[in-house]
Scaffold this motif. Structure first.
Motif, short mmCIF file in Angstrom:
data_model
loop_
_atom_site.label_atom_id
_atom_site.label_comp_id
_atom_site.label_asym_id
_atom_site.label_seq_id
_atom_site.Cartn_x
_atom_site.Cartn_y
_atom_site.Cartn_z
N THR A 169 42.59 42.11 47.41
CA THR A 169 43.10 43.35 46.82
C THR A 169 42.96 44.54 47.75
OG1 THR A 169 40.95 43.67 45.77
CG2 THR A 169 42.66 42.61 44.46
N LEU A 388 34.52 42.25 32.46
CA LEU A 388 35.29 42.26 33.72
C LEU A 388 36.73 41.83 33.49
CD1 LEU A 388 32.66 40.62 36.07
CD2 LEU A 388 33.58 42.92 36.31
N TYR A 430 41.17 38.57 35.06
CA TYR A 430 40.42 39.73 35.54
C TYR A 430 41.24 40.99 35.29
CZ TYR A 430 37.71 36.34 38.28
OH TYR A 430 36.92 35.29 38.69
N ASP A 431 40.52 42.09 35.03
CA ASP A 431 41.15 43.42 35.02
C ASP A 431 40.80 44.09 36.34
OD1 ASP A 431 42.17 43.03 32.52
OD2 ASP A 431 40.50 44.02 31.49
N ILE A 432 41.81 44.44 37.09
CA ILE A 432 41.57 45.04 38.40
C ILE A 432 42.15 46.45 38.42
CG2 ILE A 432 42.02 44.87 40.88
CD1 ILE A 432 42.31 41.88 40.48
N ALA A 433 41.29 47.40 38.73
CA ALA A 433 41.74 48.79 38.78
C ALA A 433 42.59 48.98 40.02
CB ALA A 433 40.55 49.72 38.81
N ALA A 434 43.82 49.40 39.83
CA ALA A 434 44.74 49.61 40.95
C ALA A 434 45.04 51.08 41.16
CB ALA A 434 46.04 48.84 40.70
N ASP A 442 44.89 40.07 36.46
CA ASP A 442 44.91 38.99 37.45
C ASP A 442 44.40 37.70 36.81
OD1 ASP A 442 44.93 37.47 39.76
OD2 ASP A 442 42.92 38.11 40.35
#
Lengths: 459, 192
Positions: A169, A388, A430-434, A442
């Motif tokens: 990422t 998460l 997954y939760d990904i902060a963008a 994800d």
């Protein structure tokens, strides 16, 4: 090729493929018996150099889900070149075949045996040039007073791996250093009927990139095992392992929370039997108890979640090895174990496996290894106690299939090919902060195919 | 006529008995060929110097056998093997008695030779040869003295033969392998 060499190669083949699933990603260097040919003899030592070059294809470098929206290269051709040098005191085979002499005489039980190895593996990813890097491995095993009533084993293993293990990422480095230094004290009766071993290992697990620094861990491992042998080649075994996982960095950053990993105490004790029942069938049955205790490291610190966890369950390892004919072996079994994890502190694994190995005409080696397992993780939360991903539970079904073939033209030259498929199936995402207020989803599922072909020389 | 007939029968019987006696004598001689008398008889015809040399060798052999059995007796005593000690002690006593007798006979033989008493010398020599045979017999019996080990089984030693085709596998249980690829969440690209 005479019979003894064929049998030697068979033994090599049978011993080689066992850990293939876990070690396939590091190539044939993972098994020492495959890296060593006839070797050069230097007095009481033998030297085994080698070089291998392989071209491979990885369909999913970053373990991305098939329908993921990440716009990053997913697959790549890979060049892998590995050189190694192994040094050891003369092996039993050389001594048995009459290579006596040398400074130490070489006869009888040596007062010490030594094995050491050094290897470097160069990786180039054609679809992601920035990932070009080197893996390094160094290991040492010194056995003082082997096969005596009292002996000491000193081990040291260092490794640097570079291959990706999760989504890219922020173009982070995946370089990971691991070092395992250990000492073991062996006690046994004169004939080796009863053995007791007690050991200690100090393990360092270190990620070079700050993005994974929260996972840097020191591990202390105490082991105790007792073995009672009986005929024909069988033993009753009891082993106990106690591990202390000490996470180095417990920093809580509310602005950038990382996955929570707690200090942990892991205990496993098992009792069972291992060895041959007949001349072509042997079994392993180990059953015991496993427990893990994970404590919140910063009790009372503002922001520190209440995250004490406990694990308690049965540990089991059941397997059978069947030598169908002289050059064909089949192994199958089941194991239930739990291991430390960087997600949820631990995971429990229930896995079945089948392994098949054969060698044809003493020069063509063929192996297949299939396993299917269910992995259940502890609660995956971050240092603030937030989930998460989409859930605070996670369970994965993982299938790994591996085919390996090698043809040896001579005792020092061979070509090989490997095919491996890994499928990980889970609903967890997954939760990904963008970005501010932007969260990417994800999925943790993935499919991955690897194909390798190469040539290697070894002596 | 009758007397003549009786005389003829008596003559035939006498001839027959004479023939049988001659035959028995031949047979006895043939049997003696394999016995111990013949060497005596043969030795009896040797020259005086040869007779003296042979007698000297018999005496020396007796002394050698005595020393050897004495050494065996000492060894048995060190090993506290009372059964063998008793046996060897008995043989040594007999050997020494014969040895003393042989020395006496040898001195008498020398004296007989000096006075040219051929018959006496021959007698002493005959006795010495018999003593020489007794030395050999006693030496063999001393070598055959058995000890306590014949009655004791000693420390039990178990020898185990394992079928060579039995798989020579390590008996250490392999540690369940950990993950080759760690399960780690991807890093956050920016703070949330």
């Amino acid at each position: 090729m005479d019979l003894s060499k064929r049998l030697g190669l068979l033994a090599l083949a049978l011993g080689v493929l066992v850990p293939m699933t876990a070690e396939a990603q590091v190539g044939w260097l993972s098994d020492r018996s495959r890296t060593e040919g006839p070797g050069f003899r230097l007095g009481d030592f033998e030297l085994h150099p080698g070089l291998g070059v392989e071209i491979g294809y990885d369909s999913n470098l970053y373990y991305t889900e098939d329908d993921s929206g990440f716009a990053i290269p997913r697959d790549s051709a890979i060049l892998r070149a590995a050189a190694h040098l192994n040094v050891s005191t003369r092996g039993a085979q050389r001594q048995q075949e009459g290579e006596a002499g040398g400074d130490g005489g070489g006869q009888g039980n040596p007062s010490a045996t030594f094995r050491g190895g050094l290897s470097g593996t160069f990786y180039h990813f054609f679809n992601d040039n920035s990932r070009t890097n080197m893996e390094v491995d160094a290991n040492l095993n010194l056995h003082i007073l082997p096969n005596r009533p009292f002996g000491i084993v000193i081990t040291e293993n260092f490794g640097r791996s570079v291959r990706p293990f999760t989504e890219s990422t922020i173009s982070q480095s995946y370089a990971r250093l691991q070092n395992d230094a250990g000492v073991r004290f062996d006690f046994q009766t004169d004939g080796g009927i009863f053995k007791v071993s007690a050991g200690y290992n100090f393990i360092v697990d270190y990620f070079e990139d700050n993005a994974f620094s929260y996972a840097n861990t020191l591990r202390h491992q105490l082991t105790l095992s007792e073995t009672f042998r009986f005929l024909p080649q069988t033993a009753i075994i009891h082993d106990t392992t106690f591990r202390v996982n000490d996470v180095i960095d417990h920093t809580i950053d509310p602005a950038n929370p990382t996955p929570l990993i707690n200090d942990g105490f892991l205990l496993r004790t098992r009792l069972g039997i291992n060895g041959a029942l007949t001349t072509n069938f042997s079994v392993l049955v180990m059953v015991g108890y496993a427990a893990g205790f994970y404590n919140t490291p910063l009790v009372g610190v503002p922001g520190s979640p209440d995250y004490d966890q406990e694990y308690e369950s049965i540990a089991a390892q059941v397997g059978a090895r069947w030598q169908i004919v002289e050059n064909v072996r089949l192994a199958f079994g089941y194991d239930r174990d739990f291991q430390p994890s960087y997600l949820g502190n631990f995971y429990r694994r229930d896995r079945g496996y089948i392994r098949f190995q054969t060698i044809i005409e003493g020069s063509f080696l063929l192996g297949a290894d299939v396993s299917l397992g269910y992995y259940e993780f502890g609660q995956p939360v971050d240092t603030l106690g937030d989930a998460l991903g989409t859930s605070t539970t996670r369970g994965d079904i993982r299938f790994i299939g591996n085919l390996f073939a090698e043809y040896r033209f001579t005792e020092w030259l061979g070509v090989n090919a490997t095919f491996q498929y890994t499928g990980n199936f889970t609903d967890y995402t997954y939760d990904i902060a963008a970005g501010p207020g932007v969260t990417l989803v994800d999925p943790a599922s993935y499919n991955k195919i690897e194909v390798w072909g190469g040539v290697r020389v070894f002596y | 006529m009758v007397d003549g007939r009786r005389a003829s029968i008596a003559l035939l019987v006498g001839l027959a008995l004479g023939a049988m006696g001659f035959g028995l004598a031949i047979a006895q001689d043939a049997g003696n060929e394999a016995g111990g008398e013949v060497p005596v008889r043969r030795q009896a015809n040797v020259l005086p110097q040869e007779r003296l040399d042979e007698s000297s060798r018999i005496v020396q052999r007796g002394e050698q056998i005595s020393r050897r059995v004495l050494a065996m007796l000492d060894e048995a005593r060190r090993e506290r093997d009372i059964i063998r000690v008793t046996c060897l002690n008995d043989k040594l006593t007999q050997i020494n008695a014969h040895r003393r007798s042989a020395n006496d006979r040898f001195e008498r033989l020398v004296e007989a030779d000096q006075v040219a008493d051929r018959e006496r010398a021959q007698h002493e020599y005959t006795v010495l040869t018999v003593l020489g045979q007794q030395f050999r017999v006693l030496e063999g019996e001393a070598n055959g003295c058995i000890g306590q080990d014949i009655y004791e089984t000693g420390t039990t030693r178990i020898v185990t033969d394992i079928d060579p085709s039995t798989p020579d596998e390590g008996l250490e249980v392999p540690e369940p392998d950990g993950p080759a690829v760690p399960t780690i969440p991807p890093p956050f690209s920016v703070p949330r």
